[in-house]
Write a protein that holds these residues in place. Structure first.
Motif, short mmCIF file in Angstrom:
data_model
loop_
_atom_site.label_atom_id
_atom_site.label_comp_id
_atom_site.label_asym_id
_atom_site.label_seq_id
_atom_site.Cartn_x
_atom_site.Cartn_y
_atom_site.Cartn_z
N THR A 176 24.04 80.72 47.11
CA THR A 176 25.27 80.20 47.61
C THR A 176 25.13 78.75 47.37
N ILE A 177 24.47 78.11 47.72
CA ILE A 177 24.40 76.66 47.70
C ILE A 177 24.21 75.82 46.17
N ALA A 178 23.52 76.83 45.29
CA ALA A 178 23.53 76.41 43.89
C ALA A 178 24.92 76.76 43.44
N LYS A 179 25.71 77.68 43.56
CA LYS A 179 26.97 78.00 43.18
C LYS A 179 27.84 76.77 43.45
N THR A 180 27.84 76.41 44.84
CA THR A 180 28.45 75.42 45.39
C THR A 180 28.28 74.12 44.67
N LEU A 181 27.21 73.71 44.40
CA LEU A 181 26.66 72.54 43.69
C LEU A 181 27.36 72.35 42.23
N GLU A 182 27.14 73.53 41.45
CA GLU A 182 27.44 73.66 40.14
C GLU A 182 29.02 73.76 40.15
N ALA A 183 29.78 74.29 41.04
CA ALA A 183 31.05 74.13 40.92
C ALA A 183 31.66 72.76 41.29
N PHE A 184 31.11 71.77 42.03
CA PHE A 184 31.47 70.63 42.17
C PHE A 184 31.02 69.80 41.06
#
Length: 609
Positions: A586-594
């Motif tokens: 979930t954290i990796a997806k958030t950073l990538e989306a940002f």
């Protein structure tokens, strides 16, 4: 002043979580809704109190203090008025708004600074509305004492503090105590933090978010800045204790000299330069591989979960010799440090070299665990002190996102709550917004009802990732079925009675068998550093370390080190990889989306999937 921690029944946990899968909405759009005012309620433009004071929306009012009447340096809470409402049936007039508290009344959660407030929003768990709507409170007009000047700001302290107010110049004959009382009761108030408390069905708070106000939520500050410029010309230096615990003195003149440099940093970090423009989404690219560090890594459960989530594991640190040996065997491409967290960084390495995107910290939890009561041993003291290395390590490494896993006793046991609040304060003071939650890890595929305190923190300027959604549940929930003992032990059961040569799987029959039980359920207790009260469902033997590792979601090929007792300790102390994997994905997806421009730093994210 000494303020006792609140009792367990009133203990407040903060958060700004919305449960519904919906497009991200700004707090501004949420706060414009009027659907919560219905007949026989009507909205008034303003209301005048008996002494002539008029109250209107956007005003801040001080509420009567019924607990400290007669004490000169105490006050009630405050309310940022959203609506002035009249009930046509009863004629009653009341205010609806957002509650603000002095930081000195929040226990150890925030630094106690003179005239500094925190917004406290109590939201029912599961309420899908924006917290700025769900957290509105009604206050009877009789509870209002007076109006106060208060600024909501996203700027760091001491910008826009009481020093910027109109009443910050006093006659030379005033004593320091008299000046402080004047400021306390009439000076400018400032609110920088939001503390959202999610209340569960049993009336207790088990999750929340602590964050700085976003730029879009802050008040326009032109008028206040003008006031500050005018006040800089005062000739006399006034020394004041701006800390409510009287530990520090600052000079208004010295402070004003530093305002220009502070202002430059604040403008770079926090001033809202008008409507935000979304960046055009870039062309599809490969997924970014984010870097990962693991403080208090133990045998490497957190790092195993990070590897399974696709992160690049760079380093791990632990003081235990056998644990760091197991870590290095399973993560050969990372740097293993057998090192004391109090002496971070390890010798020969700079913090810059150890900088990672995601940092996990799991300080020893034995002191706070319900499975062990404190016996006053040296280990208890060391485990307690380890908790306070979290803030300094965060400041040194400066990861974009940090995570922490602890026993739930840290936040729920009354005797430990002050340490929990101090931990949250340390993380916040390191420059991070955070969310925390008590999570039952069985909802993520663990074959035991393991309740843990989880924290996700994001450095200011980075969006705060949400917690992952549960993946397992009972029949009819629409989720995968709960993972049972039989499911977890399947890799071992397939071997039958064949010898494995695994020193950590050598079953031994008990001299006195125990009562058998159904393996199609959870473990009877959590796996601890000593293994816990668990035994094999057959009742004929105890679990082997290898079986305990599977029940803790380690791969069957995972390597442990030392004696069987040491291996069980590594397993029991570990952050279960299956939960770690869910969080880090979930954290990796958030950073990538940002990073790719799909979301912004101040977006309130409910679900990244």
């Amino acid at each position: 002043d000494h303020i006792d921690s609140e009792s367990e029944s009133d203990f407040e946990i903060t958060g700004t979580r919305c449960r519904a899968k919906a497009p991200v909405a700004s707090a501004v759009s949420c706060m414009k809704g009027r659907d919560n005012i219905q007949l026989p309620e009507i909205e008034l433009r303003q209301y005048s109190l008996s002494h002539g004071c008029a109250i209107a929306p956007k005003d801040t009012v001080e509420l009567r203090d019924l607990n400290h009447e007669g004490e000169s340096m105490n006050s009630g809470d405050f309310l940022r008025v959203k609506y002035v409402i009249k009930n046509l049936n009863t004629g009653e007039v009341y205010l609806r708004g957002l509650r603000l508290k002095r930081t000195k009344y929040t226990g150890q959660l925030f630094n106690w600074k003179l005239n500094e407030l925190a917004m406290v929003l109590r939201v029912p768990e599961g309420d899908t509305r924006c917290a700025f709507v769900a957290g509105l409170e009604d206050v009877a007009i009789e509870e209002v004492l007076r109006t106060r000047k208060c600024v909501l700001t996203n700027k760091p302290y001491p910008l826009l503090s009481f020093r910027d107010g109109e009443r910050c110049a006093f006659p030379a004959s005033f004593s320091k105590k008299e000046i402080k009382e004047q400021i306390f009761h009439g000076g400018l108030l400032a609110c920088r933090m939001v503390h959202v408390v999610f209340i569960s069905k049993n009336g207790k708070p088990y999750s929340g978010i602590i964050r700085h106000l976003h730029a879009r939520e802050a008040d326009p500050t032109g008028t206040t800045n003008d006031m500050f410029v005018a006040e800089q010309s005062q000739a006399e230096t006034i020394l004041l204790d701006d800390d409510d615990d009287n530990t520090q003195e600052r000079s208004i003149r010295d402070l004003s000299r530093n305002m220009s440099s502070l202002g430059r940093r604040a403008r770079m970090n926090s001033i809202d330069h008008g409507p935000r423009k979304r960046r055009s989404p870039p062309m599809p690219t490969k997924h970014t591989q984010y870097t990962f560090g693991d403080a208090f890594c133990g045998g490497g459960g957190g790092s195993q979960g990070a590897k399974q989530a696709g992160l690049s594991v760079r380093w791990g640190m632990d003081f235990d010799e056998h644990a760091i040996q197991a870590y290095s065997e399973n993560h050969p491409g990372s740097l293993p440090f057998q090192w004391n967290a109090h002496d971070f960084p390890p010798e020969g390495y700079t913090c810059r070299r150890l900088r990672v995107d995601v940092l996990h910290l799991s300080p020893p939890c034995c002191f706070f665990s319900p499975a062990k009561h404190s016996d006053g041993s040296a280990n208890d003291q060391a485990n307690l002190e380890a908790l306070f290395t979290v803030g300094p390590i965060l400041k040194e490494v400066g990861p974009r996102v940090a995570t922490l896993e602890q026993t739930f006793g840290l936040s729920t046991f009354k005797e430990h709550q002050k340490y929990f609040l101090m931990l949250l304060n340390d993380i916040s003071q390191a420059g991070y917004n955070l969310r925390y939650k008590l999570e039952n890890l069985s909802q993520f595929g663990l074959a035991q009802p393991r309740k843990r305190l989880l924290i996700i923190a994001a450095r200011r300027g980075t969006p705060l990732p949400p917690f992952p959604k549960p993946t397992h549940g009972p029949l009819g929930s629409g989720l995968k079925k709960f993972h049972t003992i039989r499911d977890a032990l399947l890799p071992i059961e397939r071997l039958g009675n064949r010898p494995t040569g695994d020193q950590y799987h050598q079953p031994k029959i008990l001299k006195k068998p125990k009562e058998p039980y159904d393996p199609r359920g959870f473990l009877r207790g959590c796996i601890t550093a000593g293994g816990g009260v668990n035994y094999h469902p057959s009742g004929l033997r105890n679990f082997t370390p290898r079986e305990l590792g599977l029940l803790q979601s380690f791969p069957v090929t995972y390597k442990f080190c030392g004696t069987q007792t040491e291996a069980v300790k590594q397993i029991g102390n570990a952050f279960p990889p299956i939960m770690a994997e869910a969080m880090f994905r979930t954290i990796a997806k958030t950073l990538e989306a940002f990073d790719k421009g799909y979301i912004h730093a101040e977006d309130d994210i409910d679900d990244i999937d």
